[in-house]
Design a protein around this motif. Structure first.
Motif, PDB file in Angstrom:
ATOM      1  N   MET A   1       6.096 -19.728  -4.955  1.00 34.55           N
ATOM      2  CA  MET A   1       4.942 -20.397  -5.568  1.00 34.55           C
ATOM      3  C   MET A   1       3.778 -19.400  -5.699  1.00 34.55           C
ATOM      4  O   MET A   1       3.441 -18.749  -4.707  1.00 34.55           O
ATOM      5  CB  MET A   1       4.519 -21.565  -4.680  1.00 34.55           C
ATOM      6  CG  MET A   1       3.675 -22.562  -5.416  1.00 34.55           C
ATOM      7  SD  MET A   1       3.087 -23.870  -4.316  1.00 34.55           S
ATOM      8  CE  MET A   1       2.137 -22.988  -3.111  1.00 34.55           C
ATOM      9  N   PRO A   2       3.178 -19.239  -6.917  1.00 35.25           N
ATOM     10  CA  PRO A   2       2.083 -18.269  -7.022  1.00 35.25           C
ATOM     11  C   PRO A   2       0.877 -18.684  -6.186  1.00 35.25           C
ATOM     12  O   PRO A   2       0.540 -19.867  -6.096  1.00 35.25           O
ATOM     13  CB  PRO A   2       1.745 -18.261  -8.511  1.00 35.25           C
ATOM     14  CG  PRO A   2       2.624 -19.241  -9.168  1.00 35.25           C
ATOM     15  CD  PRO A   2       3.444 -19.942  -8.149  1.00 35.25           C
ATOM     16  N   LEU A   3       0.272 -17.700  -5.545  1.00 37.59           N
ATOM     17  CA  LEU A   3      -0.902 -17.959  -4.712  1.00 37.59           C
ATOM     18  C   LEU A   3      -2.139 -17.736  -5.560  1.00 37.59           C
ATOM     19  O   LEU A   3      -2.111 -16.951  -6.498  1.00 37.59           O
ATOM     20  CB  LEU A   3      -0.982 -16.898  -3.619  1.00 37.59           C
ATOM     21  CG  LEU A   3      -0.138 -16.980  -2.380  1.00 37.59           C
ATOM     22  CD1 LEU A   3      -0.318 -15.701  -1.604  1.00 37.59           C
ATOM     23  CD2 LEU A   3      -0.589 -18.155  -1.538  1.00 37.59           C
ATOM     24  N   ASN A   4      -3.226 -18.332  -5.143  1.00 33.12           N
ATOM     25  CA  ASN A   4      -4.470 -18.056  -5.837  1.00 33.12           C
ATOM     26  C   ASN A   4      -5.132 -16.839  -5.185  1.00 33.12           C
ATOM     27  O   ASN A   4      -6.247 -16.915  -4.717  1.00 33.12           O
ATOM     28  CB  ASN A   4      -5.377 -19.286  -5.757  1.00 33.12           C
ATOM     29  CG  ASN A   4      -6.618 -19.111  -6.590  1.00 33.12           C
ATOM     30  OD1 ASN A   4      -6.633 -18.269  -7.497  1.00 33.12           O
ATOM     31  ND2 ASN A   4      -7.661 -19.870  -6.265  1.00 33.12           N
ATOM     32  N   MET A   5      -4.406 -15.751  -5.132  1.00 32.82           N
ATOM     33  CA  MET A   5      -4.949 -14.552  -4.482  1.00 32.82           C
ATOM     34  C   MET A   5      -4.542 -13.329  -5.295  1.00 32.82           C
ATOM     35  O   MET A   5      -3.420 -13.249  -5.786  1.00 32.82           O
ATOM     36  CB  MET A   5      -4.387 -14.458  -3.055  1.00 32.82           C
ATOM     37  CG  MET A   5      -4.919 -13.275  -2.284  1.00 32.82           C
ATOM     38  SD  MET A   5      -4.320 -13.196  -0.570  1.00 32.82           S
ATOM     39  CE  MET A   5      -5.431 -14.300   0.267  1.00 32.82           C
ATOM     40  N   LYS A   6      -5.469 -12.376  -5.419  1.00 34.65           N
ATOM     41  CA  LYS A   6      -5.157 -11.140  -6.140  1.00 34.65           C
ATOM     42  C   LYS A   6      -4.845 -10.038  -5.136  1.00 34.65           C
ATOM     43  O   LYS A   6      -5.304 -10.103  -3.988  1.00 34.65           O
ATOM     44  CB  LYS A   6      -6.352 -10.737  -7.003  1.00 34.65           C
ATOM     45  CG  LYS A   6      -6.593 -11.728  -8.128  1.00 34.65           C
ATOM     46  CD  LYS A   6      -7.814 -11.386  -8.945  1.00 34.65           C
ATOM     47  CE  LYS A   6      -7.985 -12.436 -10.057  1.00 34.65           C
ATOM     48  NZ  LYS A   6      -9.235 -12.287 -10.779  1.00 34.65           N
ATOM     49  N   ALA A   7      -4.114  -9.043  -5.594  1.00 36.08           N
ATOM     50  CA  ALA A   7      -3.850  -7.883  -4.741  1.00 36.08           C
ATOM     51  C   ALA A   7      -4.488  -6.651  -5.361  1.00 36.08           C
ATOM     52  O   ALA A   7      -4.536  -6.516  -6.597  1.00 36.08           O
ATOM     53  CB  ALA A   7      -2.354  -7.666  -4.590  1.00 36.08           C
TER      54      ALA A   7
ATOM     55  N   VAL B   1       5.694  -1.476  -3.515  1.00 35.18           N
ATOM     56  CA  VAL B   1       4.478  -2.141  -3.039  1.00 35.18           C
ATOM     57  C   VAL B   1       4.124  -3.325  -3.950  1.00 35.18           C
ATOM     58  O   VAL B   1       3.779  -4.406  -3.465  1.00 35.18           O
ATOM     59  CB  VAL B   1       3.312  -1.111  -2.931  1.00 35.18           C
ATOM     60  CG1 VAL B   1       2.031  -1.781  -2.498  1.00 35.18           C
ATOM     61  CG2 VAL B   1       3.696   0.002  -1.958  1.00 35.18           C
ATOM     62  N   VAL B   2       4.251  -3.117  -5.251  1.00 36.15           N
ATOM     63  CA  VAL B   2       4.004  -4.219  -6.193  1.00 36.15           C
ATOM     64  C   VAL B   2       5.012  -5.340  -5.933  1.00 36.15           C
ATOM     65  O   VAL B   2       4.660  -6.528  -5.891  1.00 36.15           O
ATOM     66  CB  VAL B   2       4.066  -3.716  -7.656  1.00 36.15           C
ATOM     67  CG1 VAL B   2       4.067  -4.882  -8.627  1.00 36.15           C
ATOM     68  CG2 VAL B   2       2.902  -2.777  -7.955  1.00 36.15           C
ATOM     69  N   GLU B   3       6.267  -4.969  -5.714  1.00 31.05           N
ATOM     70  CA  GLU B   3       7.298  -5.988  -5.464  1.00 31.05           C
ATOM     71  C   GLU B   3       6.997  -6.773  -4.182  1.00 31.05           C
ATOM     72  O   GLU B   3       7.230  -7.979  -4.110  1.00 31.05           O
ATOM     73  CB  GLU B   3       8.681  -5.320  -5.357  1.00 31.05           C
ATOM     74  CG  GLU B   3       9.221  -4.910  -6.718  1.00 31.05           C
ATOM     75  CD  GLU B   3      10.452  -3.999  -6.668  1.00 31.05           C
ATOM     76  OE1 GLU B   3      10.968  -3.654  -7.734  1.00 31.05           O
ATOM     77  OE2 GLU B   3      10.875  -3.615  -5.555  1.00 31.05           O
ATOM     78  N   GLU B   4       6.456  -6.081  -3.185  1.00 28.90           N
ATOM     79  CA  GLU B   4       6.102  -6.768  -1.928  1.00 28.90           C
ATOM     80  C   GLU B   4       5.008  -7.813  -2.175  1.00 28.90           C
ATOM     81  O   GLU B   4       5.078  -8.940  -1.664  1.00 28.90           O
ATOM     82  CB  GLU B   4       5.629  -5.724  -0.911  1.00 28.90           C
ATOM     83  CG  GLU B   4       5.239  -6.311   0.431  1.00 28.90           C
ATOM     84  CD  GLU B   4       4.528  -5.302   1.308  1.00 28.90           C
ATOM     85  OE1 GLU B   4       4.703  -4.078   1.114  1.00 28.90           O
ATOM     86  OE2 GLU B   4       3.766  -5.744   2.191  1.00 28.90           O
TER      87      GLU B   4
ATOM     88  N   LEU C   1      -3.102  -3.471  -0.499  1.00 27.74           N
ATOM     89  CA  LEU C   1      -1.850  -2.838  -0.093  1.00 27.74           C
ATOM     90  C   LEU C   1      -1.928  -1.365  -0.482  1.00 27.74           C
ATOM     91  O   LEU C   1      -2.132  -1.053  -1.669  1.00 27.74           O
ATOM     92  CB  LEU C   1      -0.641  -3.467  -0.815  1.00 27.74           C
ATOM     93  CG  LEU C   1      -0.319  -4.939  -0.540  1.00 27.74           C
ATOM     94  CD1 LEU C   1      -1.108  -5.847  -1.476  1.00 27.74           C
ATOM     95  CD2 LEU C   1       1.174  -5.205  -0.767  1.00 27.74           C
ATOM     96  N   LEU C   2      -1.835  -0.471   0.474  1.00 30.66           N
ATOM     97  CA  LEU C   2      -1.903   0.948   0.116  1.00 30.66           C
ATOM     98  C   LEU C   2      -0.622   1.354  -0.607  1.00 30.66           C
ATOM     99  O   LEU C   2       0.482   1.029  -0.177  1.00 30.66           O
ATOM    100  CB  LEU C   2      -2.134   1.822   1.343  1.00 30.66           C
ATOM    101  CG  LEU C   2      -3.438   1.544   2.117  1.00 30.66           C
ATOM    102  CD1 LEU C   2      -3.717   2.679   3.089  1.00 30.66           C
ATOM    103  CD2 LEU C   2      -4.625   1.342   1.193  1.00 30.66           C
ATOM    104  N   GLY C   3      -0.801   2.087  -1.692  1.00 27.58           N
ATOM    105  CA  GLY C   3       0.299   2.358  -2.606  1.00 27.58           C
ATOM    106  C   GLY C   3       1.306   3.375  -2.114  1.00 27.58           C
ATOM    107  O   GLY C   3       2.337   3.586  -2.750  1.00 27.58           O
ATOM    108  N   ASP C   4       1.028   4.020  -0.977  1.00 28.09           N
ATOM    109  CA  ASP C   4       1.985   4.999  -0.453  1.00 28.09           C
ATOM    110  C   ASP C   4       2.582   4.539   0.869  1.00 28.09           C
ATOM    111  O   ASP C   4       3.240   5.289   1.560  1.00 28.09           O
ATOM    112  CB  ASP C   4       1.296   6.360  -0.261  1.00 28.09           C
ATOM    113  CG  ASP C   4       0.105   6.290   0.673  1.00 28.09           C
ATOM    114  OD1 ASP C   4      -0.348   5.177   1.003  1.00 28.09           O
ATOM    115  OD2 ASP C   4      -0.371   7.360   1.096  1.00 28.09           O
ATOM    116  N   ASP C   5       2.315   3.297   1.228  1.00 28.03           N
ATOM    117  CA  ASP C   5       2.736   2.769   2.521  1.00 28.03           C
ATOM    118  C   ASP C   5       3.773   1.665   2.262  1.00 28.03           C
ATOM    119  O   ASP C   5       3.435   0.633   1.689  1.00 28.03           O
ATOM    120  CB  ASP C   5       1.484   2.163   3.190  1.00 28.03           C
ATOM    121  CG  ASP C   5       1.516   2.295   4.675  1.00 28.03           C
ATOM    122  OD1 ASP C   5       2.601   2.524   5.238  1.00 28.03           O
ATOM    123  OD2 ASP C   5       0.435   2.152   5.298  1.00 28.03           O
ATOM    124  N   LEU C   6       5.015   1.886   2.630  1.00 25.98           N
ATOM    125  CA  LEU C   6       6.064   0.907   2.325  1.00 25.98           C
ATOM    126  C   LEU C   6       6.426   0.097   3.564  1.00 25.98           C
ATOM    127  O   LEU C   6       6.621   0.650   4.641  1.00 25.98           O
ATOM    128  CB  LEU C   6       7.336   1.585   1.819  1.00 25.98           C
ATOM    129  CG  LEU C   6       7.226   2.541   0.634  1.00 25.98           C
ATOM    130  CD1 LEU C   6       8.614   2.822   0.074  1.00 25.98           C
ATOM    131  CD2 LEU C   6       6.328   2.003  -0.455  1.00 25.98           C
TER     132      LEU C   6
END
Ligand code: UTP
Length: 294
Positions: A1-7, A41-44, A129-134
């Protein structure tokens, strides 16, 4: 379910630890097996229910923007060849989420990068979410942090126990325990302390869920450690304010890969590839033989 939150995914750092690979390419675009780090990171974020993502880009913006864009000529070639598996993997990156970009003119620090998201984020709470941290997709973190933020309204940081000899590479948290062993109250934060003054060996790792009030604090946060505007300093102010929302920490005990560090990057590739069905069966016995020969 989509959240009302941006990343928000900051990816505008200089990546000096990875030079010269990062001379013309952001470190977030380095491939981890066959996808750039930032795609994981985007997928997470998408997995946690977020479908609006803002990437903060630096001087090498094109590679990042192109990766999440469609490439009609590549798609039609794969289509003509009937290579549907590869076509699906190419389309995945452009269909993942609603992805936006904003420039950080100069890399003045993580706090400064996050502040660039203010207009896009508005008044709602958001995830960073830091883009180099998986974070390994098999280990839950962001969903737990979002739930905790929704329950309490406080800023949530992700914490991980590290060897005390390595705490100087992270932000470190002073904490009070709660009834839940995976949840702590953060009473103070220090960016990159030396081991002898670190308040604990709980390090901040690259996931945050923050109330929009952090932007007001960041506006007046001056340069800190390394001359950079530090997100940790703004969160320290929040932790110290008895009238504010406070800061809590979710303690993560799962698998995390810091792909901005060369050794961790190599470990990430080996670990993720050896767990994969398409590569693992050939890689694992080879790795055993290789290690035996060392
Ligand atoms: P790092 O400290 O890991 O990134 O920042 P760096 O400065 O690029 O790395 P090195 O030490 O020179 O190798 C953590 C995250 O914050 C982003 C980075 O892209 C990374 O995802 N960042 C950092 C920005 O977006 N802007 C900045 O000004 C600094």
């Amino acid at each position: 379910m989509p959240l009302n939150m941006k990343a928000v995914i900051p990816a505008a750092g200089l990546g000096t630890r990875f030079l010269p690979a990062t001379k013309a390419m952001p470190k977030e675009m380095l491939p981890v097996v066959d996808k750039p780090a930032i795609q994981y990171v985007v997928e997470e974020a998408v997995q946690a229910g977020i479908d609006d993502i803002l990437i903060i880009i630096g001087r090498n913006k094109n590679a990042l923007a192109n990766h999440f864009d469609s490439v009609p000529e590549l798609e039609s070639t794969l289509n003509a060849k009937g290579d549907t598996a590869r076509l699906r993997r190419v389309l995945e990156a452009s269909d993942l989420a609603d992805i936006h970009f904003v420039r950080q003119g100069e890399p003045k620090g993580l706090g400064h990068a996050v502040l660039r998201a203010r207009t896009h984020v508005g008044e709602a709470s958001f995830a960073v979410l830091l883009g180099d941290d998986l974070i390994d997709e098999r280990d839950e973190l962001l969903t737990r942090m979002i739930a905790e933020h929704e329950r309490t309204g406080s800023a949530i940081v992700a914490l991980m126990e590290v060897d005390p000899a390595h705490i100087h590479m992270y932000g470190a948290a002073a904490i009070e325990a709660t009834d839940d062993p995976d949840l702590v109250r953060v009473t103070g934060l220090v960016e990159k302390p030396s081991a002898d003054v670190a308040p604990s060996n709980l390090a901040i790792i690259g996931r945050y869920v923050l109330p929009a009030s952090v932007f007001e604090i960041l506006e007046r946060t001056g340069p800190g450690k390394g001359g950079e505007i530090q997100l940790t300093d703004a969160l320290q102010e929040m932790a110290a304010d008895p009238d504010g929302p406070g800061v809590s920490g979710v303690v993560f005990r799962g698998r995390r890969y810091d792909t901005g560090d060369r050794l961790d990057y190599i470990k990430a590739i080996v670990q993720l590839a050896s767990d994969r069905d398409d590569l693992g069966p050939d890689l694992r016995p080879w790795l055993k033989d290789f290690a035996a020969g060392l």
